[in-house]
Design a protein around this motif. Structure first.
Motif, PDB file in Angstrom:
ATOM      1  N   VAL A  96       0.843  -1.204   0.000  1.00 50.21           N
ATOM      2  CA  VAL A  96       0.000   0.000   0.000  1.00 50.21           C
ATOM      3  C   VAL A  96       0.871   1.243   0.000  1.00 50.21           C
ATOM      4  O   VAL A  96       0.671   2.174  -0.791  1.00 50.21           O
ATOM      5  N   ALA A  97       1.887   1.261   0.887  1.00 46.04           N
ATOM      6  CA  ALA A  97       2.777   2.420   0.975  1.00 46.04           C
ATOM      7  C   ALA A  97       3.597   2.585  -0.304  1.00 46.04           C
ATOM      8  O   ALA A  97       3.692   3.685  -0.855  1.00 46.04           O
ATOM      9  N   GLY A  98       4.176   1.495  -0.803  1.00 39.19           N
ATOM     10  CA  GLY A  98       5.014   1.579  -1.988  1.00 39.19           C
ATOM     11  C   GLY A  98       4.240   1.937  -3.242  1.00 39.19           C
ATOM     12  O   GLY A  98       4.689   2.766  -4.048  1.00 39.19           O
ATOM     13  N   SER A  99       3.071   1.348  -3.412  1.00 38.35           N
ATOM     14  CA  SER A  99       2.302   1.620  -4.624  1.00 38.35           C
ATOM     15  C   SER A  99       1.749   3.044  -4.629  1.00 38.35           C
ATOM     16  O   SER A  99       1.456   3.591  -5.693  1.00 38.35           O
ATOM     17  N   SER A 100       1.634   3.661  -3.453  1.00 32.71           N
ATOM     18  CA  SER A 100       1.163   5.048  -3.421  1.00 32.71           C
ATOM     19  C   SER A 100       2.139   5.959  -4.162  1.00 32.71           C
ATOM     20  O   SER A 100       1.733   6.965  -4.751  1.00 32.71           O
ATOM     21  N   TYR A 101       3.435   5.603  -4.142  1.00 32.93           N
ATOM     22  CA  TYR A 101       4.401   6.381  -4.920  1.00 32.93           C
ATOM     23  C   TYR A 101       4.087   6.279  -6.414  1.00 32.93           C
ATOM     24  O   TYR A 101       4.080   7.270  -7.132  1.00 32.93           O
ATOM     25  N   ILE A 102       3.823   5.056  -6.885  1.00 36.68           N
ATOM     26  CA  ILE A 102       3.527   4.859  -8.306  1.00 36.68           C
ATOM     27  C   ILE A 102       2.268   5.632  -8.687  1.00 36.68           C
ATOM     28  O   ILE A 102       2.221   6.312  -9.717  1.00 36.68           O
ATOM     29  N   MET A 103       1.252   5.554  -7.837  1.00 35.88           N
ATOM     30  CA  MET A 103      -0.023   6.218  -8.134  1.00 35.88           C
ATOM     31  C   MET A 103       0.153   7.725  -8.196  1.00 35.88           C
ATOM     32  O   MET A 103      -0.418   8.394  -9.056  1.00 35.88           O
ATOM     33  N   TRP A 104       0.967   8.271  -7.278  1.00 32.63           N
ATOM     34  CA  TRP A 104       1.235   9.710  -7.295  1.00 32.63           C
ATOM     35  C   TRP A 104       1.971  10.088  -8.578  1.00 32.63           C
ATOM     36  O   TRP A 104       1.633  11.053  -9.243  1.00 32.63           O
ATOM     37  N   GLU A 105       2.977   9.300  -8.931  1.00 27.06           N
ATOM     38  CA  GLU A 105       3.802   9.581 -10.103  1.00 27.06           C
ATOM     39  C   GLU A 105       2.978   9.560 -11.389  1.00 27.06           C
ATOM     40  O   GLU A 105       3.176  10.377 -12.281  1.00 27.06           O
ATOM     41  N   LYS A 106       2.045   8.630 -11.505  1.00 28.63           N
ATOM     42  CA  LYS A 106       1.299   8.434 -12.736  1.00 28.63           C
ATOM     43  C   LYS A 106       0.027   9.291 -12.823  1.00 28.63           C
ATOM     44  O   LYS A 106      -0.534   9.439 -13.903  1.00 28.63           O
TER      45      LYS A 106
END
Length: 197
Positions: A96-106
């Protein structure tokens, strides 16, 4: 903002992903540049938990993972009924924490993302104290309803930034590399390019 893009001012509350309890309130500004670069986010949050409690929760999560007798491997988290095995909850929390970076970036003004599922996860055994996982995560793209598959390598040690490298199948670009500014969360993220697994 002329020649720059649109800027939004937000006030919102956050909640603990597991318990659903109020975790604090935040004020943020988000600038979506006219170029295809990530949004520029400035955020300040007031947590309902003190720093010591957050560190204790981070350490508890870390110890659960470190005390495994063999590398953690999992698939389809949550399962088709929405259930997560208790033994896999720590790796779900990190996803959840790590994928939030991807979601923010995209994310753009017109596209948003939710993590739908951890398709697979594998722990790497390291000689240092850091924990490291390879994930394949499925992101639900809104409003297109597409499912985007991303490979994510996550490295973490309490008290250190969460580091995330990722590649999404829908992209024709190189790997992205990011790291958090706060231990145990993806808050305040830095961005770097040109990373390799």
């Amino acid at each position: 903002i002329p020649d720059s893009g649109r800027k939004y001012y937000l006030q919102f509350t956050t909640e603990d992903y597991k318990s659903g309890e109020n975790a604090g309130s935040c004020l943020a500004t988000v600038l979506y540049p006219k170029t295809k670069s990530p949004p520029v986010v400035n955020i300040k949050c007031m947590s309902t938990k003190d720093q010591k409690q957050i560190q204790e929760e981070d350490n508890s999560l870390y110890q659960k993972i470190r005390h495994q007798t063999k590398p953690i491997i999992g698939n389809n988290i949550p399962d088709s009924y929405g259930n997560i095995e208790p033994a896999l909850e720590p790796v779900w929390a990190l996803a959840v924490a790590g994928s939030s970076y991807i979601m923010w970036e995209k994310s753009t003004e017109n596209l948003g993302y939710f993590m739908a599922q951890v398709k697979s996860v594998k722990q790497w055994i390291r000689k240092d104290d850091f924990i490291e996982f390879d994930y394949t995560v499925l992101l639900h793209e809104i409003p297109t309803q597409e499912i985007i598959s991303c490979h994510m390598r996550l490295t973490w040690l309490p008290g250190h930034p969460l580091k995330v490298k990722y590649f999404c199948a829908s992209e024709n670009q190189g790997l992205e590399d990011g790291s958090g500014m706060e231990s145990g969360s993806a808050a305040g993220i830095l961005h770097e390019r040109g990373a390799n697994f």
